[in-house]
Design a protein around this motif. Structure first.
Motif, PDB file in Angstrom:
ATOM      1  N   LEU A   1       0.809  -1.216   0.000  1.00  0.00           N
ATOM      2  CA  LEU A   1       0.000   0.000   0.000  1.00  0.00           C
ATOM      3  C   LEU A   1       0.849   1.275   0.000  1.00  0.00           C
ATOM      4  O   LEU A   1       0.401   2.317  -0.446  1.00  0.00           O
ATOM      5  CB  LEU A   1      -0.941   0.006   1.214  1.00  0.00           C
ATOM      6  CG  LEU A   1      -2.086  -0.989   1.162  1.00  0.00           C
ATOM      7  CD1 LEU A   1      -2.877  -0.946   2.464  1.00  0.00           C
ATOM      8  CD2 LEU A   1      -2.999  -0.713  -0.022  1.00  0.00           C
ATOM      9  N   SER A   2       2.063   1.186   0.499  1.00  0.00           N
ATOM     10  CA  SER A   2       2.911   2.376   0.571  1.00  0.00           C
ATOM     11  C   SER A   2       3.980   2.415  -0.522  1.00  0.00           C
ATOM     12  O   SER A   2       4.882   3.245  -0.472  1.00  0.00           O
ATOM     13  CB  SER A   2       3.574   2.455   1.941  1.00  0.00           C
ATOM     14  OG  SER A   2       4.444   1.362   2.123  1.00  0.00           O
ATOM     15  N   CYS A   3       3.878   1.562  -1.514  1.00  0.00           N
ATOM     16  CA  CYS A   3       4.926   1.483  -2.531  1.00  0.00           C
ATOM     17  C   CYS A   3       4.998   2.738  -3.409  1.00  0.00           C
ATOM     18  O   CYS A   3       6.011   2.981  -4.050  1.00  0.00           O
ATOM     19  CB  CYS A   3       4.760   0.245  -3.393  1.00  0.00           C
ATOM     20  SG  CYS A   3       3.314   0.262  -4.456  1.00  0.00           S
ATOM     21  N   HIS A   4       3.954   3.552  -3.424  1.00  0.00           N
ATOM     22  CA  HIS A   4       3.978   4.776  -4.235  1.00  0.00           C
ATOM     23  C   HIS A   4       4.733   5.914  -3.553  1.00  0.00           C
ATOM     24  O   HIS A   4       5.043   6.914  -4.194  1.00  0.00           O
ATOM     25  CB  HIS A   4       2.551   5.229  -4.544  1.00  0.00           C
ATOM     26  CG  HIS A   4       1.797   5.707  -3.343  1.00  0.00           C
ATOM     27  ND1 HIS A   4       1.295   4.841  -2.404  1.00  0.00           N
ATOM     28  CD2 HIS A   4       1.501   6.945  -2.925  1.00  0.00           C
ATOM     29  CE1 HIS A   4       0.705   5.538  -1.455  1.00  0.00           C
ATOM     30  NE2 HIS A   4       0.811   6.827  -1.742  1.00  0.00           N
ATOM     31  N   LEU A   5       5.059   5.774  -2.281  1.00  0.00           N
ATOM     32  CA  LEU A   5       5.761   6.830  -1.549  1.00  0.00           C
ATOM     33  C   LEU A   5       7.239   6.794  -1.864  1.00  0.00           C
ATOM     34  O   LEU A   5       7.836   5.740  -2.014  1.00  0.00           O
ATOM     35  CB  LEU A   5       5.544   6.657  -0.044  1.00  0.00           C
ATOM     36  CG  LEU A   5       4.096   6.695   0.423  1.00  0.00           C
ATOM     37  CD1 LEU A   5       4.025   6.388   1.910  1.00  0.00           C
ATOM     38  CD2 LEU A   5       3.482   8.038   0.114  1.00  0.00           C
ATOM     39  N   ARG A   6       7.840   7.968  -1.942  1.00  0.00           N
ATOM     40  CA  ARG A   6       9.272   8.097  -2.210  1.00  0.00           C
ATOM     41  C   ARG A   6       9.892   8.923  -1.092  1.00  0.00           C
ATOM     42  O   ARG A   6       9.275   9.872  -0.592  1.00  0.00           O
ATOM     43  CB  ARG A   6       9.534   8.795  -3.539  1.00  0.00           C
ATOM     44  CG  ARG A   6       9.005   8.036  -4.719  1.00  0.00           C
ATOM     45  CD  ARG A   6       9.900   6.857  -5.035  1.00  0.00           C
ATOM     46  NE  ARG A   6       9.336   6.070  -6.103  1.00  0.00           N
ATOM     47  CZ  ARG A   6       9.060   4.787  -6.001  1.00  0.00           C
ATOM     48  NH1 ARG A   6       9.285   4.158  -4.886  1.00  0.00           N
ATOM     49  NH2 ARG A   6       8.566   4.124  -7.012  1.00  0.00           N
ATOM     50  N   PRO A   7      11.130   8.618  -0.686  1.00  0.00           N
ATOM     51  CA  PRO A   7      11.777   9.425   0.354  1.00  0.00           C
ATOM     52  C   PRO A   7      12.067  10.833  -0.155  1.00  0.00           C
ATOM     53  O   PRO A   7      12.224  11.057  -1.349  1.00  0.00           O
ATOM     54  CB  PRO A   7      13.064   8.664   0.651  1.00  0.00           C
ATOM     55  CG  PRO A   7      13.294   7.787  -0.521  1.00  0.00           C
ATOM     56  CD  PRO A   7      11.962   7.524  -1.151  1.00  0.00           C
ATOM     57  N   LEU A   8      12.122  11.772   0.788  1.00  0.00           N
ATOM     58  CA  LEU A   8      12.457  13.141   0.432  1.00  0.00           C
ATOM     59  C   LEU A   8      13.903  13.223  -0.012  1.00  0.00           C
ATOM     60  O   LEU A   8      14.762  12.533   0.523  1.00  0.00           O
ATOM     61  CB  LEU A   8      12.262  14.070   1.623  1.00  0.00           C
ATOM     62  CG  LEU A   8      10.830  14.318   2.063  1.00  0.00           C
ATOM     63  CD1 LEU A   8      10.805  15.157   3.326  1.00  0.00           C
ATOM     64  CD2 LEU A   8      10.043  15.004   0.965  1.00  0.00           C
ATOM     65  N   GLU A   9      14.158  14.075  -0.978  1.00  0.00           N
ATOM     66  CA  GLU A   9      15.523  14.322  -1.413  1.00  0.00           C
ATOM     67  C   GLU A   9      16.057  15.521  -0.650  1.00  0.00           C
ATOM     68  O   GLU A   9      15.300  16.297  -0.060  1.00  0.00           O
ATOM     69  CB  GLU A   9      15.552  14.576  -2.913  1.00  0.00           C
ATOM     70  CG  GLU A   9      15.122  13.374  -3.729  1.00  0.00           C
ATOM     71  CD  GLU A   9      15.129  13.656  -5.213  1.00  0.00           C
ATOM     72  OE1 GLU A   9      15.546  14.761  -5.620  1.00  0.00           O
ATOM     73  OE2 GLU A   9      14.716  12.772  -5.967  1.00  0.00           O
ATOM     74  N   LYS A  10      17.370  15.690  -0.674  1.00  0.00           N
ATOM     75  CA  LYS A  10      17.993  16.775   0.054  1.00  0.00           C
ATOM     76  C   LYS A  10      17.470  18.128  -0.407  1.00  0.00           C
ATOM     77  O   LYS A  10      17.220  19.015   0.404  1.00  0.00           O
ATOM     78  CB  LYS A  10      19.509  16.707  -0.105  1.00  0.00           C
ATOM     79  CG  LYS A  10      20.253  17.664   0.763  1.00  0.00           C
ATOM     80  CD  LYS A  10      21.741  17.453   0.696  1.00  0.00           C
ATOM     81  CE  LYS A  10      22.437  18.390   1.657  1.00  0.00           C
ATOM     82  NZ  LYS A  10      23.870  18.168   1.703  1.00  0.00           N
ATOM     83  N   LYS A  11      17.257  18.291  -1.698  1.00  0.00           N
ATOM     84  CA  LYS A  11      16.766  19.567  -2.224  1.00  0.00           C
ATOM     85  C   LYS A  11      15.351  19.865  -1.734  1.00  0.00           C
ATOM     86  O   LYS A  11      14.953  21.016  -1.660  1.00  0.00           O
ATOM     87  CB  LYS A  11      16.810  19.578  -3.741  1.00  0.00           C
ATOM     88  CG  LYS A  11      15.849  18.604  -4.390  1.00  0.00           C
ATOM     89  CD  LYS A  11      15.893  18.694  -5.889  1.00  0.00           C
ATOM     90  CE  LYS A  11      14.896  17.688  -6.440  1.00  0.00           C
ATOM     91  NZ  LYS A  11      14.600  17.890  -7.803  1.00  0.00           N
TER      92      LYS A  11
ATOM     93  N   GLY B   1      16.233  24.796   2.776  1.00  0.00           N
ATOM     94  CA  GLY B   1      15.556  26.073   2.634  1.00  0.00           C
ATOM     95  C   GLY B   1      14.124  26.090   3.137  1.00  0.00           C
ATOM     96  O   GLY B   1      13.503  27.141   3.185  1.00  0.00           O
ATOM     97  N   ALA B   2      13.590  24.963   3.513  1.00  0.00           N
ATOM     98  CA  ALA B   2      12.228  24.921   4.015  1.00  0.00           C
ATOM     99  C   ALA B   2      12.217  25.348   5.479  1.00  0.00           C
ATOM    100  O   ALA B   2      13.086  24.947   6.249  1.00  0.00           O
ATOM    101  CB  ALA B   2      11.663  23.510   3.880  1.00  0.00           C
TER     102      ALA B   2
END
Length: 80
Positions: A53-63, A67-68
């Motif tokens: 069910l969570s296979c569509h999620l991707r980890p956040l990239e450094k970019k 700046g957030a």
């Protein structure tokens, strides 16, 4: 020779149909890869289901993180 309405190709509808088929194929491949990984890891059914069910999620990239503004301080209990 007059052309009838059946001979006219609706390219926008054809493109939407193609895009839907591509997305469906990508979802199938993504879920199948997650299933194979889960079977290889010999996880329980609940873990298997969660992985698929969570296979569509991707980890956040450094970019994505740079700046957030921080939404939560490091230690909200400590006095500032």
């Amino acid at each position: 020779m007059a052309s009838s309405q059946r001979d006219v190709i609706d390219f926008s509808a054809l493109e939407r149909e193609l895009q839907g088929a591509i997305e469906s194929e990508q979802k199938y491949k993504r879920e199948n890869e997650a299933k194979l990984r889960a079977v290889g890891q010999r996880v329980s059914y609940d873990q298997f289901r969660d992985l698929v069910l969570s296979c569509h999620l991707r980890p956040l990239e450094k970019k994505d993180k740079e700046g957030a503004p921080r939404k939560q301080p490091w230690n909200p209990v400590a006095p500032t």
